[in-house]
Each structure stands twice: as C-alpha cells, then as structure tokens.
Design an enzyme around this catalytic site. Structure first.
Site, mmCIF file in Angstrom:
data_model
loop_
_atom_site.group_PDB
_atom_site.id
_atom_site.type_symbol
_atom_site.label_atom_id
_atom_site.label_comp_id
_atom_site.label_asym_id
_atom_site.label_seq_id
_atom_site.Cartn_x
_atom_site.Cartn_y
_atom_site.Cartn_z
ATOM 1 N N CYS A 87 0.945 -1.282 -0.084
ATOM 2 C CA CYS A 87 0.089 0.000 0.107
ATOM 3 C C CYS A 87 0.900 1.204 0.026
ATOM 4 C CB CYS A 87 -0.885 0.027 1.081
ATOM 5 S SG CYS A 87 -2.385 1.057 1.363
ATOM 6 N N HIS A 196 -3.229 -5.789 1.127
ATOM 7 C CA HIS A 196 -2.655 -6.027 2.563
ATOM 8 C C HIS A 196 -2.602 -7.512 2.994
ATOM 9 C CE1 HIS A 196 -2.163 -1.731 3.916
ATOM 10 N NE2 HIS A 196 -3.128 -1.685 3.158
ATOM 11 N N GLU A 198 -0.388 -8.674 5.021
ATOM 12 C CA GLU A 198 -0.224 -9.028 6.498
ATOM 13 C C GLU A 198 -1.572 -8.852 7.286
ATOM 14 O OE1 GLU A 198 -0.352 -6.242 4.710
ATOM 15 O OE2 GLU A 198 -0.297 -4.197 5.896
#
Length: 225
Positions: A87, A196, A198
């Site tokens: 991002c 994302h 994560e």
C-alpha cells in the site's frame, strides 16, 4: 537458521506492527527499522508497510523516499535484497524509482475497504514463489490513492516481461490500469502490492490466511539461498 526481515516505521506508518507480526507468524524474525536511521542492521529482507508516511503530504510516499533509511535500502534493493512494499510502501517504491508507474487517487474518489479477490499472475518473484501461477486469493484492500497508472509503453513492458504480480478480480476497486494490483522489478526481488497480505495471515483476524504466502515465500527462498 533465523531469517531477519526488517520492517520500516515512518512517521504515520499504520501497519508496521501487523507486518512484523506476519513475519513472525511465517517463521521469521522481525526487526524494527527506524526511518531516521541510515542502517539496515544486516537484515535479509525489508517490508515497507502501509499507512500515511509523513501524512501523505505532497504525494503519498513522496517525502518518505528521502528518509535516511531509504538510501541504504535503495542500494540494497538494486543489489538483490528482497523488498516488499504494501500500500503506502508500494507508493514509496514508485516514488523511489525502484518500481515504475505511480499510485493516484481512486477513480471514484472514495476510500475503499473490503476483502479483495486477486489472481497471482507471477509466482516466480521472491515474495510470491509459494503460490501457484494463476492462484486466486482473498486479502484485505484499504486505500484512497490506490489507482496504479503508467504510460502505455510501461504497461506493455510490465505485461510482456511478466512483471504484473497480482491482478484484481471482479470489480476494479480503484481504477488501476489493466486491473493491476501489484508489480515487480525486473529481478523479481522488489514487489509492490496495494492490498494487504499482512492482514490475512491468521484465521482469527483475517478473511483468509491467503496473505501468509508472501511472507513464507521470501523466508523459504532466503533459507534455500
């Protein structure tokens, strides 16, 4: 063998702790890197996390590229160090000219936050080798300036050289050209991704664990090297 992955914290970083946790869940050792410290402390790879570095002033990532930590990072990335920009980290990589193109305001001018289907287009990079070519995954997407743009020649080069790492499936969430969600450099060690991974490494908190592969890919590659 302990693989040490640095996670850079800029003023305004939002997802650095999540990225560090993802590294740990994958089996690596996360190492905190401070934006003002011009030293990578011998890490084996680096994650530039999401957020709003330096308040997104001027342009997203435009100030972060001049942070002291970026000087050794850019040199190391050009030498082959695995680097993943997520991002805002993707925006920093483009501003640093480690990746081509730019990320601009979403075409609908609204912040988007949703679970996003992606297709892995390149399973040969340092960060995607654990996936199958063409594998479909679901990971969170959250951005206001996530539209990937580049001139036609650059887009054709990215497509022709297999450097489109991931592509949006379903409705294009932000107007990215050719539905591009992530790209890589020529060597495949530097990857920028707008969604994302994560946030999709544990069943308790993510829509899936599909994001874990980005982190296990780089760890397994470094162990084999």
């Amino acid at each position: 063998m302990s693989v040490r992955i640095g996670v850079v914290t800029f003023p305004g970083s939002l997802d650095d702790r999540d990225a560090a946790r993802a590294v740990r869940v994958a089996g690596g050792e996360p190492v905190t890197l401070w934006h003002g410290d011009a030293d990578l402390h011998g890490v084996d790879g680096v994650v530039l996390p999401g957020g709003f570095s330096y308040g997104d002033y001027l342009r997203c990532g435009a100030i972060a590229r001049f942070a002291p930590v970026m000087e050794p990072l850019v040199d190391a990335a050009r030498g082959g160090l695995p680097v993943l920009g997520i991002c805002n980290g993707f925006q920093v990589l483009c501003e640093s000219h480690l990746l081509p193109g730019a990320l601009i305001r979403n075409d609908h001018r609204k912040f988007v936050c949703r679970d996003q289907r992606l297709r892995v287009e390149n399973a040969a990079t340092a960060w995607t080798s654990g996936y199958d070519q063409g594998q479909e995954i679901v990971i969170p997407l959250k951005n206001g300036e996530g539209g990937f743009v580049a001139d036609q020649r650059t887009l054709d080069e990215l497509e022709g050289e297999g450097r489109v790492v991931a592509r949006y499936l379903g409705d294009n969430p932000n107007g990215s050209y050719r539905d591009i969600a992530g790209i890589a450099n020529v060597r495949g060690n530097v990857v920028g991704l707008m969604p994302h991974p994560e946030h999709a490494v544990e069943e308790l908190t993510g829509p899936s664990t599909d994001g874990l592969g980005f982190f296990t890919s780089v760890l397994e590659g470094l162990v084999r090297a």
